[in-house]
Write an enzyme that holds these catalytic residues in place. Sequence first.
Site, PDB file in Angstrom:
ATOM      1  N   LYS A 276      35.792  27.554 -21.209  1.00  0.00           N
ATOM      2  CA  LYS A 276      34.863  28.669 -20.971  1.00  0.00           C
ATOM      3  C   LYS A 276      34.431  29.318 -22.296  1.00  0.00           C
ATOM      4  O   LYS A 276      34.930  28.970 -23.358  1.00  0.00           O
ATOM      5  CB  LYS A 276      35.497  29.680 -20.011  1.00  0.00           C
ATOM      6  CG  LYS A 276      35.971  29.053 -18.690  1.00  0.00           C
ATOM      7  CD  LYS A 276      34.821  28.497 -17.840  1.00  0.00           C
ATOM      8  CE  LYS A 276      35.267  27.410 -16.871  1.00  0.00           C
ATOM      9  NZ  LYS A 276      35.930  27.821 -15.671  1.00  0.00           N
TER      10      LYS A 276
HETATM   11  C1  PLP Z   1      36.448  27.377 -14.313  1.00  0.00           C
HETATM   12  C2  PLP Z   1      35.883  27.896 -13.040  1.00  0.00           C
HETATM   13  C3  PLP Z   1      36.686  28.557 -12.088  1.00  0.00           C
HETATM   14  C4  PLP Z   1      38.179  28.618 -12.182  1.00  0.00           C
HETATM   15  O1  PLP Z   1      38.650  29.199 -13.336  1.00  0.00           O
HETATM   16  P1  PLP Z   1      40.218  29.066 -13.696  1.00  0.00           P
HETATM   17  O2  PLP Z   1      40.420  30.172 -14.699  1.00  0.00           O
HETATM   18  O3  PLP Z   1      40.388  27.710 -14.291  1.00  0.00           O
HETATM   19  O4  PLP Z   1      41.001  29.272 -12.467  1.00  0.00           O
HETATM   20  C5  PLP Z   1      36.065  29.108 -10.985  1.00  0.00           C
HETATM   21  N1  PLP Z   1      34.741  29.000 -10.795  1.00  0.00           N
HETATM   22  C6  PLP Z   1      33.944  28.343 -11.668  1.00  0.00           C
HETATM   23  C7  PLP Z   1      32.482  28.275 -11.414  1.00  0.00           C
HETATM   24  C8  PLP Z   1      34.493  27.748 -12.808  1.00  0.00           C
HETATM   25  O5  PLP Z   1      33.716  27.068 -13.640  1.00  0.00           O
END
Ligand code: PLP
Length: 393
Positions: free
Chosen positions: A190
């Site tokens: 992210k």
């Molecule tokens: C990465 C992601 C998640 C989950 O995030 P985590 O921190 O890995 O649990 C949820 N929704 C979207 C759209 C994502 O890209």
Amino acid sequence: MTTPFQRRPGFLPFSKPTIRQAEIDEVVDSLKSGWITTGPKAQKFEEAFAAYTGFPIALALSSATAGLHIGLMALGIKPGDEVITTPMTWVATTNMIEVLGAKPVLVDIHPDTLQIDEAQVAAAVTPRTVGILPVHFGGAPCHMDPLMEVARKHGLWIFEDAAHGVGTLYKGRHVGCFDRLGVFSFHPIKNMTTAEGGVLVLRDEAMAKTLRALRFHGLEKQAWNRYAEGGTAQVEVIMPGFKYNFMDLQAAIGLPQLASVNDFNNRRRELAALYQDLFADVPELQLPVMPAYGHHATWHLYPVRVKEAFGMNRDAFMTELKARNVGTGIHFKAVHTHPYYQQKYPGLEKVLPHATWVSERICSLPLFPAMTEDDVRYVVAAVKDILARRTGH
Ligand SMILES: *Cc1c(COP(=O)(O)O)cnc(C)c1O
């Protein structure tokens, strides 16, 4: 004369977190301090995140998936309820609706921006609908005004999946909590990271109390208050809860990350603009399209769609790039094409033609702040080399 394509020696991953001495120093400081799990840095991080986004309350968690889980619980979701959401997301979004016994009602996306189609959302409301779970895909916002209108008209809540959206603005306002609740992710791919981690943003103190309890064993008090000087050793369970707390070790990474996230995002935007420029003469790829309404995008991804004219399918395209030392990703294989969802909700391929088409053709090219402009030029050259050598052309 153009110079022939030359394979680079090192592998270029599609994503890579920016970890600097500042993050390392903060982690070492936490390790030496004795507070390694949830403590003062986690609290400081929550305050800094609330200040950055402008929302009154931020609750940090072990992951965004944890936030989706307890967020849906705090919104009172129960078996049989319907939540309208998008198939173009990471499966955590719909998995958390499923594990609570509710039904994710998938509606199609705009074929250009890949954001949830607000007209389809309006058309999908039934007497069982309780809320809307939109995803700000790729760091651009979805169209919040019409979504808020649908929610108001039918008395629904909106829970924003802003996993890609740290720094994303819709008409000048930070995404995350236009209505009741929103969640961000700090997974390493992210726009900022805490290794693993996530945060819920909200306005309502009563809901925050429930969420704090659900986050940590259903306790009324945070564990670290309990051991702090003047804190009471007595803890009481007010509801059965989870263990989704955010460690000071995570906050130690997150504090310098948050301080630099605007710089990270600006760099992503510059690199994405260069891709857009250099791919302008490659009609065989459909390039990312930004929404027409007011927005500030953070370019979490650079997803292209491999069109029929390219002369090979997406998977072959990815293999060819890998052979040229370029990493890629798929964001996303649409939810309704995963076996669990296919079996439980058959026939959605025809109901969701745009998401189905995109799911088979989308491919994320490398994009992360530490990339150089030469890296971008290399990826573009690799794509053009693949095109020049494809069979039958
Ligand atoms: C990465 C992601 C998640 C989950 O995030 P985590 O921190 O890995 O649990 C949820 N929704 C979207 C759209 C994502 O890209």
